[in-house]
Design an enzyme around this catalytic site. Sequence first.
Site, PDB file in Angstrom:
ATOM      1  N   PHE A 166      -6.217 -17.692  11.021  1.00  0.00           N
ATOM      2  CA  PHE A 166      -5.811 -18.637   9.972  1.00  0.00           C
ATOM      3  C   PHE A 166      -5.786 -20.064  10.562  1.00  0.00           C
ATOM      4  CE2 PHE A 166      -2.691 -20.710   7.220  1.00  0.00           C
ATOM      5  CZ  PHE A 166      -3.097 -20.286   5.957  1.00  0.00           C
ATOM      6  N   ASP A 243       0.963 -12.634  14.494  1.00  0.00           N
ATOM      7  CA  ASP A 243       1.170 -13.255  13.186  1.00  0.00           C
ATOM      8  C   ASP A 243       1.167 -12.126  12.163  1.00  0.00           C
ATOM      9  OD1 ASP A 243       0.781 -14.409  10.663  1.00  0.00           O
ATOM     10  OD2 ASP A 243      -0.046 -16.231  11.566  1.00  0.00           O
ATOM     11  N   TYR A 268       6.871 -15.446   1.724  1.00  0.00           N
ATOM     12  CA  TYR A 268       6.491 -15.701   0.314  1.00  0.00           C
ATOM     13  C   TYR A 268       5.278 -14.885  -0.113  1.00  0.00           C
ATOM     14  CZ  TYR A 268       3.544 -19.089   2.797  1.00  0.00           C
ATOM     15  OH  TYR A 268       2.675 -19.687   3.674  1.00  0.00           O
ATOM     16  N   LYS A 269       4.722 -14.093   0.812  1.00  0.00           N
ATOM     17  CA  LYS A 269       3.585 -13.245   0.474  1.00  0.00           C
ATOM     18  C   LYS A 269       4.119 -11.885  -0.015  1.00  0.00           C
ATOM     19  CE  LYS A 269       0.574 -16.050   3.245  1.00  0.00           C
ATOM     20  NZ  LYS A 269      -0.067 -16.343   4.530  1.00  0.00           N
ATOM     21  N   ARG A 417     -11.129 -12.947  -2.927  1.00  0.00           N
ATOM     22  CA  ARG A 417     -10.120 -12.141  -2.251  1.00  0.00           C
ATOM     23  C   ARG A 417      -9.218 -11.472  -3.288  1.00  0.00           C
ATOM     24  NH1 ARG A 417      -6.015 -14.570   2.201  1.00  0.00           N
ATOM     25  NH2 ARG A 417      -5.232 -15.489   0.272  1.00  0.00           N
TER      26      ARG A 417
HETATM   27  C1  PLP Z   1      -0.147 -17.675   5.000  1.00  0.00           C
HETATM   28  C2  PLP Z   1      -0.360 -17.790   6.459  1.00  0.00           C
HETATM   29  C3  PLP Z   1       0.244 -18.822   7.193  1.00  0.00           C
HETATM   30  C4  PLP Z   1       1.013 -19.889   6.464  1.00  0.00           C
HETATM   31  O1  PLP Z   1       1.778 -20.727   7.226  1.00  0.00           O
HETATM   32  P1  PLP Z   1       2.789 -21.726   6.502  1.00  0.00           P
HETATM   33  O2  PLP Z   1       3.413 -22.501   7.558  1.00  0.00           O
HETATM   34  O3  PLP Z   1       3.721 -20.900   5.694  1.00  0.00           O
HETATM   35  O4  PLP Z   1       1.973 -22.590   5.565  1.00  0.00           O
HETATM   36  C5  PLP Z   1       0.079 -18.812   8.572  1.00  0.00           C
HETATM   37  N1  PLP Z   1      -0.661 -17.852   9.195  1.00  0.00           N
HETATM   38  C6  PLP Z   1      -1.264 -16.865   8.494  1.00  0.00           C
HETATM   39  C7  PLP Z   1      -2.061 -15.817   9.194  1.00  0.00           C
HETATM   40  C8  PLP Z   1      -1.146 -16.820   7.103  1.00  0.00           C
HETATM   41  O5  PLP Z   1      -1.750 -15.855   6.409  1.00  0.00           O
END
Ligand code: PLP
Length: 445
Positions: A166, A243, A268-269, A417
Site C-alpha cells: 500500500f 500490516d 474502519y475496514k 475490487r
Molecule cells: C487502508 C490501508 C492503510 C490506510 O492507512 P491510513 O493511515 O488509515 O490512511 C494503510 N495500509 C494498508 C495496507 C491499507 O490497506
Amino acid sequence: MHADPAADPGAVDPATTNPEPTGPATTDPEPIDLEPIDLEAEASVLDTADPLRGLRDRFVGSESSLVYFDGNSLGRPPRAAVERLATFATEEWGGRLIRGWDESWMQLPFVIGDRIGAAAIGAAAGQTVVGDSTTVLLYKVLRAAFDAQHAADPERVEIVVDRDNFPTDRYLVEGIAAERGGAVRWIDVDTASGVTAEALAAAVGPRTAVVLLSHVAYRSGYLADAAAFTRIAHDVGALIVWDLCHSAGSVPVRADEWGFDLAVGCTYKYLNGGPGSPAFAYVAAGLQGRLAQPIQGWMGTADVFAMGPQYRPADGLRRFLSGTPPIVGMLAMQDTLDLIDEAGIEAIRSKSIALTEFAVRVADALLAPLGVTVASPRDSTARGGHVTLSHPAMRAVTARLWTQDVIPDYRDPDGLRIGLSPLSTSFAEVLTGLRAVEEAVRAEV
Ligand SMILES: *Cc1c(COP(=O)(O)O)cnc(C)c1O
C-alpha cells in the site's frame, strides 16, 4: 473503451464454463452436472445455509437494495453503534464531561486493544493498543524497530518492503530510510498475487533491520503465509512488522502463535469503526521495553499527570501512545467486536471464503466471456476477503456502477475490487452486483 480479445489470454470459452450435453442424456449417471448453471438458485442455497445470515440485518443500510462491495475499505455502520454514539454524546461526553477521562476514557485504548487482540488477531492481553491513524502508528513502530535493530548491530541498515505494498507503507519506509541513514530493499511482485517465500528469503539477510509486509495485499487480496514469513525474517535476525489492514476482522491472525514482533491494522475496514477511526498496534510483550517510538508525547509517559520536566516512557504498551486518544472514533468498532465475538472469527473466515469463491465462480460464468479476468489468487487459502476483476474498461465500469447504487472500487491497473465483508454481505448481493458489472462491461466496450 474496447477490449482487445487477443490481449486477454484468460478469457474463457462460455461453452467450457457452461457445458451442454453432447451425448444421449439417459446414459449419463449424473445428469445434474450437465444442467445450465442456475446462479440465482445457488445464491439462495448458499444464503439459506449461511450460519451468519442473520447478522447482516445488524448493519445500517442492509434493508436497501444497494450492493456494497467496499466493506473492505469502509465497513457499514453496525446498528448498535448508532445508539452507542448518541448515548455517548448525551450521557458520557454531555453528562460526565471531563470526569469521563478518569472514569473510563484513559483506559479505552487498552481495553479495546485487548478486545481486538482476543477477537481478531490472536494476541494475549497487554499487547494491543488503539492509537493514531494507521500511517502514524506504522511510522512509530517501524522507526522504533529500525532504531533498535540498528543500535544493536550497525550493519543492519535495510528495510525490506515490496513494490506493491500500500502506498502509505512504501512512503513511510522511504521516509524512515532517508531520515535514519538506512536503505530500502525492494521486493518485486506480481500485482495479481503477492510476495512469495522465495522472494522474501532472497531479500533478507544480515543487513536487514526490519521487514514490512501486508498480510492481505490491498490490490490482489493475496494472503501471505504470516507464520512462515515471520520465521524467514527471524532466521536472519530481522524484526517484522505486519500490516493487518485487510485481514483484521476477516482473516484470523494468530499474532502470539506465529511469533509476531509488531503489527498495525485499520479499524474502519472490516472492524466497521467509521470513517477515520483510529488504528491498532500490536507490540509483542517481550519487545515493549526495548523499543522507543519517535513521537514522544505526554500520553506515552509512565505518569501522565506528573507533567514532569522530561519525557520518561511508560514501561509497557502505553509508551506507544503520543497524544490524547481519539475516544469518539473508538465507539463504533466496539459493536463490531461484539458481533465478531458472537460469530467467531473462524466462522467469519469460512463465510468469507464462501463469498469470494462464489464471486469467482460467478465472474467465470458471466464475465470471463466478456474478457474479464480474475486478478486475485484462485486458491482460497491464498486469498483474503476481496477479489479483483481486471478489464480495460473497469475505471469507466466503476463510475457507471456507482450511479446505479452498486459500489465496488477501482484500483490500477484495470482492477475492479469486490470487497465482501463477511458479516454484512449476502450471496444474493454478490450475484446482483456481478450481474450489474456484466451489464456495465457490455455497455462500456
Ligand atoms: C487502508 C490501508 C492503510 C490506510 O492507512 P491510513 O493511515 O488509515 O490512511 C494503510 N495500509 C494498508 C495496507 C491499507 O490497506
